[in-house]
Scaffold this motif. Structure first.
Motif, PDB file in Angstrom:
ATOM      1  N   LYS A 117      53.531 -25.658  46.938  1.00 49.87           N
ATOM      2  CA  LYS A 117      54.697 -25.894  47.588  1.00 49.87           C
ATOM      3  C   LYS A 117      55.609 -26.923  46.975  1.00 49.87           C
ATOM      4  O   LYS A 117      56.787 -26.949  47.139  1.00 49.87           O
ATOM      5  CB  LYS A 117      54.316 -26.925  49.108  1.00 49.87           C
ATOM      6  N   HIS A 118      55.007 -27.553  45.894  1.00 47.25           N
ATOM      7  CA  HIS A 118      55.768 -28.517  44.944  1.00 47.25           C
ATOM      8  C   HIS A 118      55.211 -28.147  43.615  1.00 47.25           C
ATOM      9  O   HIS A 118      54.035 -28.152  43.155  1.00 47.25           O
ATOM     10  CB  HIS A 118      55.413 -29.908  45.391  1.00 47.25           C
ATOM     11  N   ILE A 119      56.165 -28.401  42.709  1.00 49.67           N
ATOM     12  CA  ILE A 119      55.869 -28.147  41.417  1.00 49.67           C
ATOM     13  C   ILE A 119      54.696 -29.143  40.551  1.00 49.67           C
ATOM     14  O   ILE A 119      53.911 -28.598  39.847  1.00 49.67           O
ATOM     15  CB  ILE A 119      57.218 -28.040  40.267  1.00 49.67           C
ATOM     16  N   SER A 120      54.865 -30.198  41.116  1.00 53.70           N
ATOM     17  CA  SER A 120      53.736 -31.247  40.690  1.00 53.70           C
ATOM     18  C   SER A 120      52.263 -30.807  40.978  1.00 53.70           C
ATOM     19  O   SER A 120      51.316 -31.216  40.447  1.00 53.70           O
ATOM     20  CB  SER A 120      54.083 -32.316  41.216  1.00 53.70           C
ATOM     21  N   GLU A 121      52.152 -30.065  42.209  1.00 59.25           N
ATOM     22  CA  GLU A 121      50.839 -29.455  42.490  1.00 59.25           C
ATOM     23  C   GLU A 121      50.135 -28.633  41.422  1.00 59.25           C
ATOM     24  O   GLU A 121      48.728 -28.568  41.249  1.00 59.25           O
ATOM     25  CB  GLU A 121      51.087 -28.395  43.820  1.00 59.25           C
ATOM     26  N   ALA A 122      51.095 -28.185  40.293  1.00 58.42           N
ATOM     27  CA  ALA A 122      50.595 -27.427  39.176  1.00 58.42           C
ATOM     28  C   ALA A 122      49.443 -28.154  38.550  1.00 58.42           C
ATOM     29  O   ALA A 122      48.547 -27.382  37.944  1.00 58.42           O
ATOM     30  CB  ALA A 122      51.693 -26.733  38.379  1.00 58.42           C
ATOM     31  N   ALA A 123      49.551 -29.362  38.446  1.00 61.32           N
ATOM     32  CA  ALA A 123      48.674 -30.264  37.609  1.00 61.32           C
ATOM     33  C   ALA A 123      47.315 -30.206  38.217  1.00 61.32           C
ATOM     34  O   ALA A 123      46.136 -30.570  37.359  1.00 61.32           O
ATOM     35  CB  ALA A 123      49.276 -31.581  37.970  1.00 61.32           C
ATOM     36  N   ALA A 124      47.057 -29.630  39.363  1.00 62.76           N
ATOM     37  CA  ALA A 124      45.517 -29.566  39.866  1.00 62.76           C
ATOM     38  C   ALA A 124      45.064 -28.008  39.504  1.00 62.76           C
ATOM     39  O   ALA A 124      43.833 -28.071  39.805  1.00 62.76           O
ATOM     40  CB  ALA A 124      45.638 -29.723  41.477  1.00 62.76           C
ATOM     41  N   TRP A 125      45.648 -27.353  38.794  1.00 64.82           N
ATOM     42  CA  TRP A 125      45.463 -26.026  38.702  1.00 64.82           C
ATOM     43  C   TRP A 125      44.761 -25.644  37.263  1.00 64.82           C
ATOM     44  O   TRP A 125      44.165 -24.517  36.785  1.00 64.82           O
ATOM     45  CB  TRP A 125      46.442 -24.988  38.878  1.00 64.82           C
ATOM     46  N   GLY A 126      44.896 -26.562  36.346  1.00 63.27           N
ATOM     47  CA  GLY A 126      44.186 -26.531  34.982  1.00 63.27           C
ATOM     48  C   GLY A 126      42.789 -26.004  35.147  1.00 63.27           C
ATOM     49  O   GLY A 126      42.062 -26.634  35.891  1.00 63.27           O
ATOM     50  N   HIS A 127      42.267 -25.237  34.047  1.00 62.81           N
ATOM     51  CA  HIS A 127      40.706 -24.939  34.093  1.00 62.81           C
ATOM     52  C   HIS A 127      40.004 -25.679  33.066  1.00 62.81           C
ATOM     53  O   HIS A 127      38.749 -25.573  32.795  1.00 62.81           O
ATOM     54  CB  HIS A 127      40.586 -23.626  34.289  1.00 62.81           C
ATOM     55  N   ALA A 128      40.749 -26.562  32.153  1.00 62.37           N
ATOM     56  CA  ALA A 128      40.014 -26.976  30.971  1.00 62.37           C
ATOM     57  C   ALA A 128      39.009 -27.890  31.478  1.00 62.37           C
ATOM     58  O   ALA A 128      39.459 -28.772  32.493  1.00 62.37           O
ATOM     59  CB  ALA A 128      41.331 -27.710  30.123  1.00 62.37           C
ATOM     60  N   GLY A 129      38.024 -28.130  30.968  1.00 62.59           N
ATOM     61  CA  GLY A 129      36.926 -29.028  31.181  1.00 62.59           C
ATOM     62  C   GLY A 129      36.505 -28.740  32.619  1.00 62.59           C
ATOM     63  O   GLY A 129      36.121 -29.838  33.313  1.00 62.59           O
ATOM     64  N   GLY A 130      36.445 -27.647  33.213  1.00 60.73           N
ATOM     65  CA  GLY A 130      35.876 -27.360  34.344  1.00 60.73           C
ATOM     66  C   GLY A 130      37.092 -27.952  35.485  1.00 60.73           C
ATOM     67  O   GLY A 130      36.522 -28.002  36.825  1.00 60.73           O
ATOM     68  N   GLY A 131      38.283 -28.098  35.061  1.00 63.00           N
ATOM     69  CA  GLY A 131      39.338 -28.635  35.859  1.00 63.00           C
ATOM     70  C   GLY A 131      39.392 -30.097  35.935  1.00 63.00           C
ATOM     71  O   GLY A 131      40.140 -30.803  36.707  1.00 63.00           O
ATOM     72  N   SER A 132      38.549 -30.687  35.124  1.00 63.08           N
ATOM     73  CA  SER A 132      38.470 -32.149  35.121  1.00 63.08           C
ATOM     74  C   SER A 132      39.637 -32.819  34.171  1.00 63.08           C
ATOM     75  O   SER A 132      40.044 -34.045  34.198  1.00 63.08           O
ATOM     76  CB  SER A 132      37.196 -32.619  34.836  1.00 63.08           C
ATOM     77  N   LYS A 133      40.186 -31.890  33.100  1.00 62.70           N
ATOM     78  CA  LYS A 133      41.139 -32.562  32.333  1.00 62.70           C
ATOM     79  C   LYS A 133      42.640 -32.327  32.746  1.00 62.70           C
ATOM     80  O   LYS A 133      42.935 -31.578  33.576  1.00 62.70           O
ATOM     81  CB  LYS A 133      41.084 -31.680  30.879  1.00 62.70           C
ATOM     82  N   LYS A 134      43.182 -33.475  32.219  1.00 63.34           N
ATOM     83  CA  LYS A 134      44.691 -33.552  32.737  1.00 63.34           C
ATOM     84  C   LYS A 134      45.352 -32.481  32.168  1.00 63.34           C
ATOM     85  O   LYS A 134      45.298 -32.038  31.108  1.00 63.34           O
ATOM     86  CB  LYS A 134      45.277 -34.753  32.247  1.00 63.34           C
ATOM     87  N   VAL A 135      46.284 -31.953  32.958  1.00 56.92           N
ATOM     88  CA  VAL A 135      47.306 -30.907  32.629  1.00 56.92           C
ATOM     89  C   VAL A 135      48.375 -31.566  31.765  1.00 56.92           C
ATOM     90  O   VAL A 135      48.970 -32.573  32.249  1.00 56.92           O
ATOM     91  CB  VAL A 135      47.824 -29.881  33.869  1.00 56.92           C
ATOM     92  N   ASP A 136      48.730 -30.914  30.547  1.00 57.36           N
ATOM     93  CA  ASP A 136      49.750 -31.362  29.869  1.00 57.36           C
ATOM     94  C   ASP A 136      50.903 -30.823  30.025  1.00 57.36           C
ATOM     95  O   ASP A 136      52.125 -31.626  29.890  1.00 57.36           O
ATOM     96  CB  ASP A 136      49.345 -31.498  28.155  1.00 57.36           C
ATOM     97  N   PHE A 137      51.017 -29.530  30.145  1.00 55.67           N
ATOM     98  CA  PHE A 137      52.450 -28.740  30.448  1.00 55.67           C
ATOM     99  C   PHE A 137      52.170 -27.951  31.419  1.00 55.67           C
ATOM    100  O   PHE A 137      51.099 -27.337  31.697  1.00 55.67           O
ATOM    101  CB  PHE A 137      52.686 -27.890  29.022  1.00 55.67           C
ATOM    102  N   VAL A 138      53.426 -27.914  32.405  1.00 54.47           N
ATOM    103  CA  VAL A 138      53.269 -26.764  33.510  1.00 54.47           C
ATOM    104  C   VAL A 138      54.667 -25.971  33.005  1.00 54.47           C
ATOM    105  O   VAL A 138      55.729 -26.570  32.709  1.00 54.47           O
ATOM    106  CB  VAL A 138      53.776 -27.397  34.819  1.00 54.47           C
ATOM    107  N   ILE A 139      54.425 -24.591  33.061  1.00 55.05           N
ATOM    108  CA  ILE A 139      55.712 -23.559  32.820  1.00 55.05           C
ATOM    109  C   ILE A 139      56.099 -23.178  34.124  1.00 55.05           C
ATOM    110  O   ILE A 139      55.292 -22.494  34.662  1.00 55.05           O
ATOM    111  CB  ILE A 139      54.984 -22.627  31.619  1.00 55.05           C
ATOM    112  N   ASN A 140      57.193 -23.485  34.235  1.00 58.27           N
ATOM    113  CA  ASN A 140      57.811 -23.006  35.776  1.00 58.27           C
ATOM    114  C   ASN A 140      58.538 -21.632  35.524  1.00 58.27           C
ATOM    115  O   ASN A 140      59.654 -21.696  35.006  1.00 58.27           O
ATOM    116  CB  ASN A 140      58.771 -24.063  36.166  1.00 58.27           C
ATOM    117  N   THR A 141      57.779 -20.316  36.027  1.00 57.91           N
ATOM    118  CA  THR A 141      58.466 -19.147  35.811  1.00 57.91           C
ATOM    119  C   THR A 141      58.337 -18.444  37.216  1.00 57.91           C
ATOM    120  O   THR A 141      57.911 -17.408  37.391  1.00 57.91           O
ATOM    121  CB  THR A 141      57.641 -18.156  34.735  1.00 57.91           C
ATOM    122  N   THR A 142      59.035 -19.309  38.003  1.00 57.69           N
ATOM    123  CA  THR A 142      58.890 -18.823  39.556  1.00 57.69           C
ATOM    124  C   THR A 142      60.020 -17.845  39.931  1.00 57.69           C
ATOM    125  O   THR A 142      60.145 -17.595  41.107  1.00 57.69           O
ATOM    126  CB  THR A 142      58.660 -20.143  40.617  1.00 57.69           C
ATOM    127  N   GLY A 143      60.937 -17.707  39.081  1.00 59.60           N
ATOM    128  CA  GLY A 143      62.146 -16.600  39.340  1.00 59.60           C
ATOM    129  C   GLY A 143      62.886 -17.108  40.628  1.00 59.60           C
ATOM    130  O   GLY A 143      63.344 -18.146  40.599  1.00 59.60           O
TER     131      GLY A 143
END
Ligand code: FAD
Length: 361
Positions: free
Chosen positions: A173-199
């Protein structure tokens, strides 16, 4: 070890993820509402022809210039990518050229006389008058490519997965939610970059809500008939927002008859009257398509509508901080998302590198 989430799995998201994944130190997750294999009005990529017919002006040609060599290489050397080379003809009508000279032509750089892209293609040639059909003032021919999007997008997914990219379905719903989708460290690691390709959906996504993004509706007819070459014309007599093009996808992907270029229209259902006009224009201009039998000789696979993600002011390719995370935007490619895909994704890689080198806030 940069932890990256790409939002979107259209050609922009997949190419961005693919190029980023070539650096083994990146950990990449792609999250998207729609994935290759889906057909949806919010998802432009499956509907594209898709061929390479440069649309930029000389000044804005960077993305297409950088993409062409890679698409050509894939057509020549990587059959499993689903791209083939094909002769392409561009026809200019006198009335459109007059508008173009006065700066009143509504379309793009494709139909310019003496275009910048004449040096991009190996065999570009202006057509002599005796090779032009009736009603056409001038034209050009060159070898381009046509992409079978149904093969090419899964191929990109495969390349990404081979490089360790993880794909997930999700609706943000919001681009900042992308920070919860990283899989590094089983999802525990902070997301450094979000690439917005939502057309097109960049117009509705919280934190982006870009008011300059709007649909340009493209209605097409996909047929089993084979086209001898690809062809497009600078305008039609049917309506200002109806266009003409024919292209044949690689490896049995069908021939695409187009189309429309209807700005601001969201209608997802094909209009039967427009469909008939598209087919009539196609068999008039390329009678060989239907063995001279006219519309009756066309064998329809499907009628379709896709919405080109247009953006007033052009593509958005830049980085910004949203809630403490870098977001790199790559959306708003209108009708050139494939033919500019590598150039734009290379810029995404550069923007991520630039942001990585900036001091942490
Ligand atoms: P899309 O393909 O629309 O992908 C957007 C992605 O973002 C999807 O995965 C979607 O699910 C996801 N998403 C959006 N919002 C959210 C959210 N909130 N949460 C999670 N995921 C989200 N281009 C060419 O180069 N050559 C051509 O010949 C050509 N012909 C075309 C013909 C037609 C009829 C049309 C419609 C387009 C054509 N195009 C062509 C243009 C090309 O299709 C587009 O420029 C390109 O597909 C845009 O890709 P994209 O990845 O930016 O967007």
């Amino acid at each position: 070890m940069p932890n990256i989430v790409v939002v979107g799995a259209g050609v922009s998201g997949l190419t961005s993820a693919y190029l980023l994944s070539k650096d083994g130190s990146n950990t990449i997750t792609v999250v998207a509402k729609h994935m290759p294999g889906d057909y949806d009005i919010e998802y432009a990529s499956p509907w594209a022809g898709a061929n390479v017919l440069p649309m930029a002006t000389k000044a804005s040609s960077r993305w297409e210039r950088q993409t062409w060599p890679e698409l050509k290489r894939l057509a020549e050397e990587v059959p499993e990518a689903g791209i083939h080379k094909m002769k392409s003809r561009v026809y200019r009508r006198e009335k459109d050229l007059e508008k173009l000279r006065k700066g009143e032509y509504a379309f793009d750089g494709l139909f310019q006389e003496n275009p910048w892209y004449k040096t991009l293609f190996d065999d570009f040639r202006e057509l002599p008058k005796d090779e032009l059909p009736a009603g056409i003032a001038s034209g050009a021919e060159f070898t381009s490519v046509c992409i079978n999007t149904m093969l090419y997008m899964p191929w990109l997914v495969g390349q990404c997965r081979a490089n360790g990219v993880v794909f997930k379905r999700g609706v943000l719903k919001h681009i900042s939610e992308a920070a919860a989708w990283g899989h590094a460290g089983g999802g525990s690691k902070k997301v450094d970059f979000v690439i917005n390709t939502t057309g097109l959906m960049a117009s509705r996504l919280g934190g982006v809500m870009d008011p300059d993004v709007l649909p340009v509706r493209g209605q097409v007819v996909v047929v089993r008939n084979e086209a001898p070459y690809m062809v497009s014309k600078s305008g039609t007599d049917d309506a200002d927002d109806e266009v003409f093009y024919v292209m044949m996808r690689a490896a049995g992907g069908g021939t695409i008859l187009g189309g429309t270029y209807q700005k601001g229209q969201w209608e997802s259902q094909p209009d039967p009257n427009i469909a008939l006009r598209i087919m009539k224009r196609a068999v008039e201009m390329v009678p060989e398509l239907a063995d001279g039998k006219g519309v009756q000789g066309l064998d329809v696979i499907r009628h379709g509508v896709g919405l080109r993600p247009y953006r007033n002011g052009g593509v958005r390719l830049e980085k910004e901080r949203v809630d403490g995370t870098w977001v790199v935007h790559n959306y708003g490619h209108a009708g050139w998302g494939y033919q500019g895909s590598y150039g734009c994704a290379e810029r995404v890689v550069e923007l991520v590198a630039e942001a990585s080198n900036q001091p942490k806030l």
